[in-house]
Design a protein around this motif. Structure first.
Motif, short mmCIF file in Angstrom:
data_model
loop_
_atom_site.label_atom_id
_atom_site.label_comp_id
_atom_site.label_asym_id
_atom_site.label_seq_id
_atom_site.Cartn_x
_atom_site.Cartn_y
_atom_site.Cartn_z
N GLU A 68 0.83 -1.21 0.00
CA GLU A 68 0.00 0.00 0.00
C GLU A 68 0.87 1.26 0.00
O GLU A 68 0.57 2.23 -0.69
CB GLU A 68 -0.95 0.00 1.20
CG GLU A 68 -2.05 -1.04 1.11
CD GLU A 68 -2.88 -0.94 -0.17
OE1 GLU A 68 -3.24 0.19 -0.56
OE2 GLU A 68 -3.14 -1.98 -0.78
N GLU A 69 1.96 1.26 0.77
CA GLU A 69 2.86 2.41 0.79
C GLU A 69 3.52 2.61 -0.57
O GLU A 69 3.68 3.75 -1.04
CB GLU A 69 3.94 2.23 1.86
CG GLU A 69 3.41 2.32 3.28
CD GLU A 69 4.44 1.91 4.31
OE1 GLU A 69 4.49 2.58 5.36
OE2 GLU A 69 5.20 0.94 4.08
N LYS A 71 2.31 1.74 -3.53
CA LYS A 71 1.31 2.27 -4.46
C LYS A 71 1.05 3.75 -4.19
O LYS A 71 0.98 4.56 -5.14
CB LYS A 71 0.01 1.47 -4.36
CG LYS A 71 0.11 0.07 -4.93
CD LYS A 71 -1.24 -0.61 -5.06
CE LYS A 71 -1.91 -0.84 -3.75
NZ LYS A 71 -3.16 -1.62 -3.88
N ARG A 72 0.94 4.12 -2.93
CA ARG A 72 0.69 5.52 -2.56
C ARG A 72 1.85 6.41 -3.02
O ARG A 72 1.64 7.47 -3.60
CB ARG A 72 0.47 5.63 -1.05
CG ARG A 72 0.00 6.97 -0.58
CD ARG A 72 -0.41 7.01 0.89
NE ARG A 72 0.44 6.27 1.80
CZ ARG A 72 0.11 5.13 2.41
NH1 ARG A 72 -1.07 4.59 2.21
NH2 ARG A 72 0.94 4.53 3.23
N ASN A 73 3.07 5.95 -2.80
CA ASN A 73 4.25 6.73 -3.23
C ASN A 73 4.34 6.83 -4.75
O ASN A 73 4.70 7.87 -5.28
CB ASN A 73 5.52 6.12 -2.67
CG ASN A 73 5.64 6.30 -1.17
OD1 ASN A 73 5.02 7.17 -0.59
ND2 ASN A 73 6.44 5.44 -0.54
N ALA A 74 3.98 5.76 -5.43
CA ALA A 74 4.03 5.77 -6.91
C ALA A 74 3.02 6.76 -7.46
O ALA A 74 3.28 7.42 -8.48
CB ALA A 74 3.77 4.38 -7.46
N ARG A 75 1.88 6.88 -6.81
CA ARG A 75 0.84 7.81 -7.28
C ARG A 75 1.25 9.27 -7.09
O ARG A 75 0.73 10.15 -7.76
CB ARG A 75 -0.47 7.53 -6.58
CG ARG A 75 -1.10 6.23 -7.02
CD ARG A 75 -2.46 6.00 -6.35
NE ARG A 75 -3.01 4.74 -6.79
CZ ARG A 75 -3.27 3.72 -5.97
NH1 ARG A 75 -3.03 3.83 -4.66
NH2 ARG A 75 -3.77 2.59 -6.44
N LYS A 76 2.17 9.53 -6.18
CA LYS A 76 2.62 10.89 -5.91
C LYS A 76 3.58 11.40 -6.99
O LYS A 76 3.78 12.60 -7.10
CB LYS A 76 3.32 10.96 -4.56
CG LYS A 76 2.40 10.77 -3.38
CD LYS A 76 3.21 10.84 -2.09
CE LYS A 76 2.34 10.55 -0.88
NZ LYS A 76 3.14 10.55 0.35
#
Length: 79
Positions: A68-69, A71-76
């Motif tokens: 989850e971390e 994916k969240r970082n990739a979206r940023k």
């Protein structure tokens, strides 16, 4: 003994393979079931990189992230 679902799935796949006319599909399946894994062998340099990263992970020198971390970082990231 194999479960009924496993046996059913295997038979369904065999049926699909029998009726396939696409050579690229057949070639892909041949590669998947090939005993020759040589194309997937790591070089000595790649093995050293993996070993180094593993040692850093276990020593706590490098942080680890949950999926989850990641994916969240990739979206940023803005491209």
């Amino acid at each position: 003994m194999q479960s009924a679902n496993l046996q059913k799935d295997k038979l369904a796949l065999i049926e699909k393979i029998i009726h396939t006319e696409d050579q690229s599909t057949i070639d892909f399946l041949k590669d998947v079931f090939s005993d020759d894994n040589s194309e997937y062998q790591l070089t000595n340099e790649q093995k050293l990189i993996v070993e180094d990263a593993t040692a850093k992970y276990y020593s706590g020198e490098e942080p680890s992230f949950t999926w989850e971390e990641i994916k969240r970082n990739a979206r940023k990231i803005n491209f």
